[in-house]
Design a protein around this motif. Structure first.
Motif, PDB file in Angstrom:
ATOM      1  N   ASP A  28      42.794  39.971  46.396  1.00 26.93           N
ATOM      2  CA  ASP A  28      41.662  39.008  46.029  1.00 26.93           C
ATOM      3  C   ASP A  28      40.879  40.299  44.956  1.00 26.93           C
ATOM      4  OD1 ASP A  28      42.166  36.843  47.503  1.00 26.93           O
ATOM      5  OD2 ASP A  28      41.494  37.934  49.478  1.00 26.93           O
ATOM      6  N   HIS A  29      41.161  41.499  45.332  1.00 32.57           N
ATOM      7  CA  HIS A  29      40.339  42.441  44.635  1.00 32.57           C
ATOM      8  C   HIS A  29      41.105  43.480  44.246  1.00 32.57           C
ATOM      9  CE1 HIS A  29      36.369  43.707  43.409  1.00 32.57           C
ATOM     10  NE2 HIS A  29      36.873  44.807  43.954  1.00 32.57           N
ATOM     11  N   VAL A  30      40.667  44.256  43.069  1.00 29.49           N
ATOM     12  CA  VAL A  30      41.458  45.546  42.753  1.00 29.49           C
ATOM     13  C   VAL A  30      40.357  46.504  42.514  1.00 29.49           C
ATOM     14  CG1 VAL A  30      42.599  46.780  41.153  1.00 29.49           C
ATOM     15  CG2 VAL A  30      43.213  44.480  41.948  1.00 29.49           C
ATOM     16  N   VAL A  31      40.181  47.646  43.337  1.00 29.24           N
ATOM     17  CA  VAL A  31      39.366  48.676  43.015  1.00 29.24           C
ATOM     18  C   VAL A  31      39.697  49.498  42.160  1.00 29.24           C
ATOM     19  CG1 VAL A  31      38.085  50.534  44.245  1.00 29.24           C
ATOM     20  CG2 VAL A  31      38.581  48.612  45.409  1.00 29.24           C
ATOM     21  N   GLU A  32      39.092  49.579  40.641  1.00 28.26           N
ATOM     22  CA  GLU A  32      39.630  50.348  39.739  1.00 28.26           C
ATOM     23  C   GLU A  32      39.485  51.765  40.008  1.00 28.26           C
ATOM     24  OE1 GLU A  32      38.195  48.982  35.989  1.00 28.26           O
ATOM     25  OE2 GLU A  32      37.880  47.207  36.797  1.00 28.26           O
ATOM     26  N   PHE A  44      33.324  55.821  42.317  1.00 27.25           N
ATOM     27  CA  PHE A  44      34.362  55.149  43.142  1.00 27.25           C
ATOM     28  C   PHE A  44      34.239  54.377  44.716  1.00 27.25           C
ATOM     29  CE2 PHE A  44      38.332  55.207  45.739  1.00 27.25           C
ATOM     30  CZ  PHE A  44      39.336  54.366  45.287  1.00 27.25           C
ATOM     31  N   CYS A  45      33.324  55.508  45.180  1.00 25.01           N
ATOM     32  CA  CYS A  45      33.174  54.878  46.636  1.00 25.01           C
ATOM     33  C   CYS A  45      32.338  54.151  46.822  1.00 25.01           C
ATOM     34  CB  CYS A  45      32.494  56.404  47.181  1.00 25.01           C
ATOM     35  SG  CYS A  45      33.801  57.567  47.560  1.00 25.01           S
ATOM     36  N   ARG A  46      31.273  53.951  45.839  1.00 19.84           N
ATOM     37  CA  ARG A  46      30.403  52.574  45.807  1.00 19.84           C
ATOM     38  C   ARG A  46      31.463  51.284  45.567  1.00 19.84           C
ATOM     39  NH1 ARG A  46      27.060  56.246  43.388  1.00 19.84           N
ATOM     40  NH2 ARG A  46      27.571  55.793  41.319  1.00 19.84           N
ATOM     41  N   ARG A  47      32.290  51.562  44.580  1.00 18.42           N
ATOM     42  CA  ARG A  47      33.102  50.313  44.260  1.00 18.42           C
ATOM     43  C   ARG A  47      34.030  49.836  45.528  1.00 18.42           C
ATOM     44  NH1 ARG A  47      33.566  53.208  39.715  1.00 18.42           N
ATOM     45  NH2 ARG A  47      36.036  53.505  40.122  1.00 18.42           N
ATOM     46  N   MET A  48      34.623  50.980  46.388  1.00 15.92           N
ATOM     47  CA  MET A  48      35.452  50.711  47.359  1.00 15.92           C
ATOM     48  C   MET A  48      34.462  50.150  48.689  1.00 15.92           C
ATOM     49  SD  MET A  48      38.535  50.837  48.577  1.00 15.92           S
ATOM     50  CE  MET A  48      39.300  51.772  47.792  1.00 15.92           C
ATOM     51  N   ALA A  49      33.347  50.728  48.860  1.00 19.19           N
ATOM     52  CA  ALA A  49      32.364  50.209  49.781  1.00 19.19           C
ATOM     53  C   ALA A  49      32.271  48.428  49.678  1.00 19.19           C
ATOM     54  CB  ALA A  49      31.113  51.071  49.814  1.00 19.19           C
ATOM     55  N   LEU A  55      35.951  42.252  52.132  1.00 17.21           N
ATOM     56  CA  LEU A  55      36.799  41.987  53.223  1.00 17.21           C
ATOM     57  C   LEU A  55      36.247  41.652  54.694  1.00 17.21           C
ATOM     58  CD1 LEU A  55      39.411  44.878  52.648  1.00 17.21           C
ATOM     59  CD2 LEU A  55      39.716  42.571  52.240  1.00 17.21           C
ATOM     60  N   ALA A  56      35.115  42.329  54.915  1.00 17.66           N
ATOM     61  CA  ALA A  56      34.475  41.981  56.216  1.00 17.66           C
ATOM     62  C   ALA A  56      34.103  40.448  56.358  1.00 17.66           C
ATOM     63  CB  ALA A  56      33.222  42.964  56.356  1.00 17.66           C
ATOM     64  N   THR A  57      33.741  40.040  55.309  1.00 17.76           N
ATOM     65  CA  THR A  57      33.372  38.369  55.343  1.00 17.76           C
ATOM     66  C   THR A  57      34.691  37.572  55.865  1.00 17.76           C
ATOM     67  OG1 THR A  57      33.745  37.737  53.212  1.00 17.76           O
ATOM     68  CG2 THR A  57      31.753  38.645  53.737  1.00 17.76           C
ATOM     69  N   LEU A  58      35.880  38.094  55.747  1.00 21.33           N
ATOM     70  CA  LEU A  58      37.181  37.338  56.069  1.00 21.33           C
ATOM     71  C   LEU A  58      37.208  37.351  57.667  1.00 21.33           C
ATOM     72  CD1 LEU A  58      39.628  38.765  53.388  1.00 21.33           C
ATOM     73  CD2 LEU A  58      38.442  36.594  53.421  1.00 21.33           C
ATOM     74  N   ARG A  59      36.523  38.110  58.335  1.00 19.68           N
ATOM     75  CA  ARG A  59      36.566  38.175  59.797  1.00 19.68           C
ATOM     76  C   ARG A  59      36.069  36.857  60.385  1.00 19.68           C
ATOM     77  NH1 ARG A  59      37.786  43.042  62.388  1.00 19.68           N
ATOM     78  NH2 ARG A  59      36.651  42.095  64.310  1.00 19.68           N
ATOM     79  N   SER A  60      35.208  36.388  59.562  1.00 16.99           N
ATOM     80  CA  SER A  60      34.669  35.100  60.110  1.00 16.99           C
ATOM     81  C   SER A  60      35.670  34.034  60.002  1.00 16.99           C
ATOM     82  CB  SER A  60      33.361  34.617  59.537  1.00 16.99           C
ATOM     83  OG  SER A  60      33.619  34.186  58.035  1.00 16.99           O
ATOM     84  N   VAL A  61      36.901  34.078  59.189  1.00 18.74           N
ATOM     85  CA  VAL A  61      37.797  32.885  59.128  1.00 18.74           C
ATOM     86  C   VAL A  61      38.953  32.823  60.352  1.00 18.74           C
ATOM     87  CG1 VAL A  61      39.587  32.095  57.595  1.00 18.74           C
ATOM     88  CG2 VAL A  61      37.743  33.028  56.723  1.00 18.74           C
ATOM     89  N   PRO A  62      39.127  31.901  61.086  1.00 18.59           N
ATOM     90  CA  PRO A  62      40.048  32.060  62.085  1.00 18.59           C
ATOM     91  C   PRO A  62      41.288  32.349  61.651  1.00 18.59           C
ATOM     92  CG  PRO A  62      38.570  29.764  62.253  1.00 18.59           C
ATOM     93  CD  PRO A  62      38.430  30.463  60.753  1.00 18.59           C
ATOM     94  N   GLY A  63      41.929  33.107  62.354  1.00 13.96           N
ATOM     95  CA  GLY A  63      43.214  33.459  62.056  1.00 13.96           C
ATOM     96  C   GLY A  63      44.364  32.750  61.621  1.00 13.96           C
ATOM     97  N   ARG A  64      44.422  31.779  62.298  1.00 17.49           N
ATOM     98  CA  ARG A  64      45.518  30.934  61.807  1.00 17.49           C
ATOM     99  C   ARG A  64      44.991  30.164  60.323  1.00 17.49           C
ATOM    100  NH1 ARG A  64      50.838  29.852  62.337  1.00 17.49           N
ATOM    101  NH2 ARG A  64      51.611  27.781  61.907  1.00 17.49           N
TER     102      ARG A  64
END
Length: 81
Positions: A28-32, A44-49, A55-64
């Motif tokens: 979904d995303h590439v950190v340059e 770089f650390c700001r881009r990674m953060a 990615l943290a928003t994906l935790r709200s999507v049910p696993g299946r």
């Protein structure tokens, strides 16, 4: 039964660059690194953060649901070629 068999996933061809992975929907995303992350560590650390926050928003999507969605994306690989 293995999930790949259950979802009837095709064999995937390995794509060798981060940009190609993103273009084909594998990631979904590439950190340059521009070109060396150690030479610009704070930026770089700001881009990674930011990427980790996304990615943290994906935790709200049910696993299946997330797994099936990813499998559908992989199934479409190569359709634009």
């Amino acid at each position: 039964m293995r999930l790949a068999e259950e979802l009837d996933l095709p064999l995937l061809t390995i794509i060798d660059t981060a940009g190609a992975l993103a273009a084909h929907g594998i990631v979904d995303h590439v950190v340059e690194e521009r070109p060396d992350a150690s030479a610009e560590a704070p930026a770089f650390c700001r881009r990674m953060a930011k990427a980790v926050e996304e990615l943290a928003t994906l935790r709200s999507v049910p696993g299946r649901k997330a797994l099936v969605g990813r499998a559908e994306r992989f199934r479409r690989l190569g359709s634009a070629l």
